[in-house]
Motif scaffolding. Structure first.
Motif, mmCIF file in Angstrom:
data_model
loop_
_atom_site.group_PDB
_atom_site.id
_atom_site.type_symbol
_atom_site.label_atom_id
_atom_site.label_comp_id
_atom_site.label_asym_id
_atom_site.label_seq_id
_atom_site.Cartn_x
_atom_site.Cartn_y
_atom_site.Cartn_z
ATOM 1 N N MET A 1 -1.123 30.944 24.821
ATOM 2 C CA MET A 1 -1.871 32.164 25.140
ATOM 3 C C MET A 1 -2.907 31.868 26.219
ATOM 4 O O MET A 1 -3.431 30.752 26.300
ATOM 5 N N PHE A 2 -3.181 32.856 27.051
ATOM 6 C CA PHE A 2 -4.247 32.707 28.035
ATOM 7 C C PHE A 2 -4.980 34.037 28.157
ATOM 8 O O PHE A 2 -4.455 35.103 27.816
ATOM 9 N N THR A 3 -6.209 33.970 28.618
ATOM 10 C CA THR A 3 -7.107 35.122 28.622
ATOM 11 C C THR A 3 -7.149 35.768 29.998
ATOM 12 O O THR A 3 -7.217 35.075 31.025
ATOM 13 N N VAL A 4 -7.127 37.116 30.023
ATOM 14 C CA VAL A 4 -7.220 37.857 31.275
ATOM 15 C C VAL A 4 -8.268 38.955 31.128
ATOM 16 O O VAL A 4 -8.572 39.410 30.025
ATOM 17 N N ASN A 5 -8.812 39.377 32.244
ATOM 18 C CA ASN A 5 -9.758 40.486 32.246
ATOM 19 C C ASN A 5 -9.025 41.805 32.116
ATOM 20 O O ASN A 5 -7.900 41.966 32.619
ATOM 21 N N ALA A 6 -9.678 42.778 31.462
ATOM 22 C CA ALA A 6 -9.024 44.061 31.210
ATOM 23 C C ALA A 6 -10.067 45.132 30.933
ATOM 24 O O ALA A 6 -11.255 44.842 30.773
ATOM 25 N N TYR A 7 -9.590 46.371 30.893
ATOM 26 C CA TYR A 7 -10.367 47.491 30.376
ATOM 27 C C TYR A 7 -9.627 48.022 29.160
ATOM 28 O O TYR A 7 -8.395 48.122 29.172
ATOM 29 N N ALA A 8 -10.382 48.336 28.098
ATOM 30 C CA ALA A 8 -9.749 48.767 26.861
ATOM 31 C C ALA A 8 -10.558 49.868 26.194
ATOM 32 O O ALA A 8 -11.772 49.981 26.386
ATOM 33 N N ALA A 9 -9.857 50.667 25.393
ATOM 34 C CA ALA A 9 -10.498 51.691 24.574
ATOM 35 C C ALA A 9 -10.841 51.079 23.225
ATOM 36 O O ALA A 9 -9.945 50.615 22.512
ATOM 37 N N PRO A 10 -12.136 51.065 22.826
ATOM 38 C CA PRO A 10 -12.503 50.509 21.522
ATOM 39 C C PRO A 10 -12.092 51.411 20.367
ATOM 40 O O PRO A 10 -11.886 50.939 19.253
ATOM 41 N N SER A 11 -11.992 52.716 20.632
ATOM 42 C CA SER A 11 -11.603 53.682 19.603
ATOM 43 C C SER A 11 -11.150 54.955 20.306
ATOM 44 O O SER A 11 -11.201 55.053 21.540
ATOM 45 N N ALA A 12 -10.747 55.941 19.503
ATOM 46 C CA ALA A 12 -10.280 57.209 20.076
ATOM 47 C C ALA A 12 -11.403 58.029 20.680
ATOM 48 O O ALA A 12 -11.151 58.934 21.485
ATOM 49 N N THR A 13 -12.636 57.734 20.316
ATOM 50 C CA THR A 13 -13.757 58.574 20.737
ATOM 51 C C THR A 13 -14.727 57.873 21.684
ATOM 52 O O THR A 13 -15.696 58.488 22.130
ATOM 53 N N GLU A 14 -14.484 56.606 21.992
ATOM 54 C CA GLU A 14 -15.392 55.861 22.853
ATOM 55 C C GLU A 14 -14.808 55.673 24.248
ATOM 56 O O GLU A 14 -13.590 55.677 24.447
ATOM 57 N N ALA A 15 -15.695 55.503 25.231
ATOM 58 C CA ALA A 15 -15.274 55.219 26.596
ATOM 59 C C ALA A 15 -14.607 53.850 26.673
ATOM 60 O O ALA A 15 -14.889 52.951 25.866
ATOM 61 N N LEU A 16 -13.720 53.681 27.648
ATOM 62 C CA LEU A 16 -13.114 52.380 27.871
ATOM 63 C C LEU A 16 -14.177 51.408 28.382
ATOM 64 O O LEU A 16 -15.093 51.797 29.109
ATOM 65 N N VAL A 17 -14.044 50.143 27.995
ATOM 66 C CA VAL A 17 -15.035 49.131 28.361
ATOM 67 C C VAL A 17 -14.325 47.904 28.935
ATOM 68 O O VAL A 17 -13.166 47.628 28.648
ATOM 69 N N ARG A 18 -15.071 47.181 29.745
ATOM 70 C CA ARG A 18 -14.566 45.920 30.287
ATOM 71 C C ARG A 18 -14.471 44.896 29.163
ATOM 72 O O ARG A 18 -15.376 44.771 28.330
ATOM 73 N N THR A 19 -13.378 44.155 29.123
ATOM 74 C CA THR A 19 -13.153 43.209 28.038
ATOM 75 C C THR A 19 -12.184 42.123 28.508
ATOM 76 O O THR A 19 -11.893 42.010 29.707
ATOM 77 N N THR A 20 -11.680 41.343 27.593
ATOM 78 C CA THR A 20 -10.607 40.392 27.877
ATOM 79 C C THR A 20 -9.526 40.576 26.821
ATOM 80 O O THR A 20 -9.775 41.111 25.734
ATOM 81 N N LEU A 21 -8.334 40.123 27.145
ATOM 82 C CA LEU A 21 -7.247 40.130 26.161
ATOM 83 C C LEU A 21 -6.384 38.902 26.367
ATOM 84 O O LEU A 21 -6.429 38.249 27.411
ATOM 85 N N GLU A 22 -5.599 38.607 25.345
ATOM 86 C CA GLU A 22 -4.745 37.423 25.363
ATOM 87 C C GLU A 22 -3.318 37.798 25.778
ATOM 88 O O GLU A 22 -2.750 38.748 25.254
#
Length: 347
Positions: A1-22
């Motif tokens: 596995m390796f980590t990349v930068n991403a934007y994701a939705a934390p929930s159905a009601t929150e704005a998308l945020v900058r994060t990382t994913l595998e």
């Protein structure tokens, strides 16, 4: 596995945020793609806001992906490092059922694997293209021809194939009259494609606000559906109507616009049911149908067709930190005609 930068939705009601994913390591038949551009589809909004059913969060959407191959597995034969490639709405299927064998993987009888919000073969939730890299099996990666820039090609991986497939299947071409309902992300590509196929094209939009654009993109006529006279004047006219809007329409009214043996095909996906009076089908042996994206072979065919005819999406390129603003503008119909994320802004 390796980590990349991403934007994701934390929930159905929150704005998308900058994060990382595998991301998984590159396997024997995998391709690692450095994503350059990712289109924003209305489906992304429906999905992350839970409007099409429950999803698992955090979720990175995005299924209009254009980029460059940076690594391939040892058994990969279809792609090489440096290739310009794309990934659309699916990243896997069973590949064994009759539909998969016939190149219609989107209709996999065992369920195709969506690019995001689906369960992959490894049991993990798939994460999409609002990220710097993605690993996809080579069979679900298509080549972007040299005649297409990556930014205008990205939306073709959904908006392009979603409209190309029904136009192709229902025989849009010379001598055929085609109507496109809605001039948005899908509709503007439907107009371009139908015109390039040689059909006579009419746009049916709620207002005439985009009439100049519609005619510029290749429409021969443009009518406002808010005017009741439109449905009287155009009765029994069209061989094919492609409905691209993701909102409720009066299906019976649009069926009345079909000529003998005509078809109304839905590619827009409203959250609520669309009722139809069966007697609207009896008159003129009309059909009400649906179409879902396209198979991998047809997606490649669509890209080659677009390159041959100089067709790309009409886009507005945005940095990743404007994704949430773009969502609100999509909902307000304030984009002409597709937002595309410059993924370099995620690096």
């Amino acid at each position: 596995m390796f980590t990349v930068n991403a934007y994701a939705a934390p929930s159905a009601t929150e704005a998308l945020v900058r994060t990382t994913l595998e991301r998984r390591e590159v396997g024997p038949h995998d391709v690692l793609i450095e994503i350059r551009y990712a289109g924003i589809c209305h489906s992304d909004i429906h999905t992350v806001r839970g409007e099409w059913g429950e999803v698992r969060y955090p979720l990175t959407p995005g299924h209009e992906i254009a980029g460059v191959v940076t690594e391939v597995g040892e058994q990969v034969t279809k792609h090489a490092v440096g290739d310009r490639v794309g990934v659309g709405c699916m990243v896997d299927s069973c590949r064994e059922c009759v539909n998969c064998r016939n190149g219609e993987e989107q209709y996999c009888l065992n369920g195709m694997t969506g690019t995001y919000a689906a369960v992959g073969r490894d049991g993990e939730i798939t994460q999409g293209g609002y990220s710097t890299h993605i690993v996809v099996t080579e069979d679900f990666v298509v080549k972007i021809p040299d005649g297409l820039e990556l930014d205008v090609a990205a939306p073709l991986l959904c908006a392009g194939i979603t409209t190309y497939s029904p136009l192709h299947h229902w025989g849009a071409g010379p001598g055929k009259k085609v109507a496109v309902v809605g001039l948005g992300g899908l509709g503007h590509m439907a107009v371009k494609l139908a015109h390039a196929m040689g059909a006579e094209v009419t746009v049916l939009s709620q207002t005439l606000n985009k009439q100049d654009d519609g005619l510029r993109l290749g429409a021969d006529d443009y009518y406002a559906t808010s005017d009741p006279e439109t449905f009287t004047k155009l009765a029994n006219t069209f061989d094919l109507i492609v409905n691209t809007v993701s909102a409720r329409i009066d299906v019976d009214a649009y069926l009345s616009l079909l000529a003998l043996n005509g078809s109304l095909v839905n590619v827009g996906a409203p959250a609520e049911p669309l009722p139809v009076n069966v007697f609207s089908l009896f008159t003129g042996r009309r059909s009400f149908a649906g179409s879902s994206i396209g198979g991998i072979r047809e997606t490649q065919e669509m890209l080659d067709f677009c390159a041959e005819h100089g067709l790309g999406a009409e886009i507005e390129v945005i940095p990743a930190d404007k994704i949430n603003d773009a969502y609100e503008r999509v909902l307000a119909s304030d984009v002409r005609y597709r937002f595309v994320i410059d993924v370099a802004t995620l690096s």
